[in-house]
Design a protein around this motif. Structure first.
Motif, PDB file in Angstrom:
ATOM      1  N   LEU A  99      40.832  50.602  36.327  1.00 26.47           N
ATOM      2  CA  LEU A  99      41.749  51.593  36.893  1.00 26.47           C
ATOM      3  C   LEU A  99      42.284  52.514  35.796  1.00 26.47           C
ATOM      4  O   LEU A  99      42.377  53.731  35.981  1.00 26.47           O
ATOM      5  N   GLU A 100      42.594  51.942  34.635  1.00 26.07           N
ATOM      6  CA  GLU A 100      43.064  52.762  33.517  1.00 26.07           C
ATOM      7  C   GLU A 100      41.928  53.606  32.949  1.00 26.07           C
ATOM      8  O   GLU A 100      42.125  54.771  32.593  1.00 26.07           O
ATOM      9  N   ALA A 101      40.735  53.030  32.872  1.00 27.97           N
ATOM     10  CA  ALA A 101      39.606  53.727  32.253  1.00 27.97           C
ATOM     11  C   ALA A 101      39.184  54.961  33.041  1.00 27.97           C
ATOM     12  O   ALA A 101      38.900  56.018  32.460  1.00 27.97           O
ATOM     13  N   VAL A 102      39.132  54.848  34.378  1.00 28.32           N
ATOM     14  CA  VAL A 102      38.677  55.994  35.182  1.00 28.32           C
ATOM     15  C   VAL A 102      39.721  57.103  35.213  1.00 28.32           C
ATOM     16  O   VAL A 102      39.408  58.233  35.610  1.00 28.32           O
ATOM     17  N   ARG A 103      40.940  56.800  34.793  1.00 28.40           N
ATOM     18  CA  ARG A 103      41.986  57.816  34.742  1.00 28.40           C
ATOM     19  C   ARG A 103      42.198  58.355  33.330  1.00 28.40           C
ATOM     20  O   ARG A 103      43.144  59.098  33.074  1.00 28.40           O
ATOM     21  N   SER A 104      41.300  57.962  32.424  1.00 29.86           N
ATOM     22  CA  SER A 104      41.390  58.379  31.021  1.00 29.86           C
ATOM     23  C   SER A 104      40.339  59.437  30.718  1.00 29.86           C
ATOM     24  O   SER A 104      39.558  59.835  31.579  1.00 29.86           O
ATOM     25  N   ALA A 105      40.298  59.841  29.452  1.00 34.06           N
ATOM     26  CA  ALA A 105      39.317  60.840  29.010  1.00 34.06           C
ATOM     27  C   ALA A 105      37.969  60.223  28.660  1.00 34.06           C
ATOM     28  O   ALA A 105      37.040  60.956  28.287  1.00 34.06           O
TER      29      ALA A 105
END
Length: 377
Positions: A293-299
């Motif tokens: 969830l954090e990764a897909v919302r990151s750069a």
């Protein structure tokens, strides 16, 4: 020992040599602009410009440059006959600058750049190129003037005129930010719309990151291959008993932490970029869902997750329940990797990083024998 470290050894020994640098390439040139080769007066060679294609003819030019003390440039591959003569049967073309490193100043600037390369730090090296007129004969009156920018942005050296030096340093700093390498052109007072003073700039940038979550056997194989390909590799897992440097000797960093907590900290520190690869290998929802969830919302430019199609379907449902949108879920390469029939950890690592390379270059991942057009984009 890589070419940067080998050339640094020659600089430490205060050995005179000629430095050959690829300044421009066309078509299927074997190595990119910025590739270097050094030739000593006794003929010893360090580094490579083309994997063997043009080394012999550049070797001769380097020895000539050492004799004359004048930097020179040459173009290889302009015709089929020439391509065959120097070994560029692949059809590629390259421009090469050869400059003598026989002065303390030029040696010190080269050292600044190569130390940054060896230390995986940001830096730039700017080298003067001969003009393009017949009168200049493809050579300079002496060694190529140079300028180096170190990891702190400090300028070493210059090009005579203050404005010229300032503009080259400014443009080189911008090129570091994008990892660009290329040729700039000014007039002799530094005006950007001028012509006649051509400067080649090559840059060093920190390596891209490979963040592996899950301290399993597949992670060890992926860390090995990732390091081989030039990534800075981190293995992270919350289970201390499995997450040890002994189990992952290829990893630069082995971190005991909940994956999502570590990832959030890296994002907040500005260490997750478009070049960052995230590989989630635990296929355990309590670990996978928070970090994905954090990764897909990151750069991060690539996010992949290991597991069967059934596992990925469960993971997708859990991500939706956690608030992930369809667009965010679509960013996940799951099941991770290309369809290579991989079963072992080592083969799976190949399939994962093959997909990473294809994703980063926007290539098809198909067999080259089944495609047409340019091989190198």
């Amino acid at each position: 020992m890589n070419e940067a470290e080998s050339i640094l050894g020659w600089l430490s020994a205060e050995q005179d040599f000629a430095l050959a640098v690829v300044t421009k390439t066309w078509s299927s040139a074997p190595r990119p602009a910025g590739a270097m080769m050094a030739v000593a007066a006794d003929g010893e060679v360090v580094g490579s410009l083309s994997g063997g294609c043009v080394e012999s003819v550049v070797h001769e030019l380097a020895l000539e440059v050492l004799t004359t003390g004048r930097a020179a440039s040459a173009h290889y591959g302009t015709s089929d006959a020439q391509a065959f003569a120097v070994g560029l049967a692949c059809g590629g073309q390259i421009d090469v600058l050869v400059t003598p490193i026989i002065e303390v100043a030029s040696a010190s600037r080269l050292r600044v750049y190569l130390e940054a390369v060896a230390g995986s730090q940001a830096a730039a090296l700017a080298l003067e190129l001969p003009g393009r007129t017949e009168e200049d004969g493809g050579s300079l009156r002496g060694p190529s003037r140079s300028l180096a920018l170190d990891a702190h942005g400090t300028t070493h050296g210059g090009f005579g005129h203050a404005r010229l030096t300032e503009h080259i340093a400014t443009d080189a700093q911008a090129m570091i930010a994008t990892g660009a390498t290329g040729i700039l052109e000014f007039d002799d007072t530094g005006r950007r719309l001028g012509a006649g003073t051509r400067i080649f700039v090559t840059t060093s940038t920190p390596p891209p990151r490979l963040l592996i979550f899950g301290a399993i056997d597949y992670a060890a194989a992926l860390a090995d291959l990732g390091r081989f390909l030039g990534y800075r590799v981190t293995v992270c897992d919350a289970r201390k008993v499995f997450t040890t440097a002994v189990r992952f000797p290829a990893a630069h960093d082995v971190v005991v932490s909940w994956p999502h907590r570590y990832f959030v900290a890296e994002v907040e520190a500005g260490r997750v970029e478009a070049s960052t690869v995230v590989a989630v290998l635990t296929h355990d929802l309590k670990f996978d869902v928070p970090v994905l969830l954090e990764a897909v919302r990151s750069a991060a430019g690539y996010v992949g997750a290991l597991g069967s199609r059934r596992t990925h379907a469960q993971r997708t449902d859990a991500l939706r329940e956690a608030g992930a949108s369809d667009e965010e879920i679509a960013r996940i390469h799951g099941p991770i990797g290309l369809d290579l029939g991989a079963r072992s950890p080592e083969a799976t690592a190949v399939s994962i990083l093959a997909e990473v390379l294809a994703n980063g270059s926007k290539a098809t991942g198909a067999s080259l024998s089944a495609t047409t057009g340019q091989i190198h984009r």
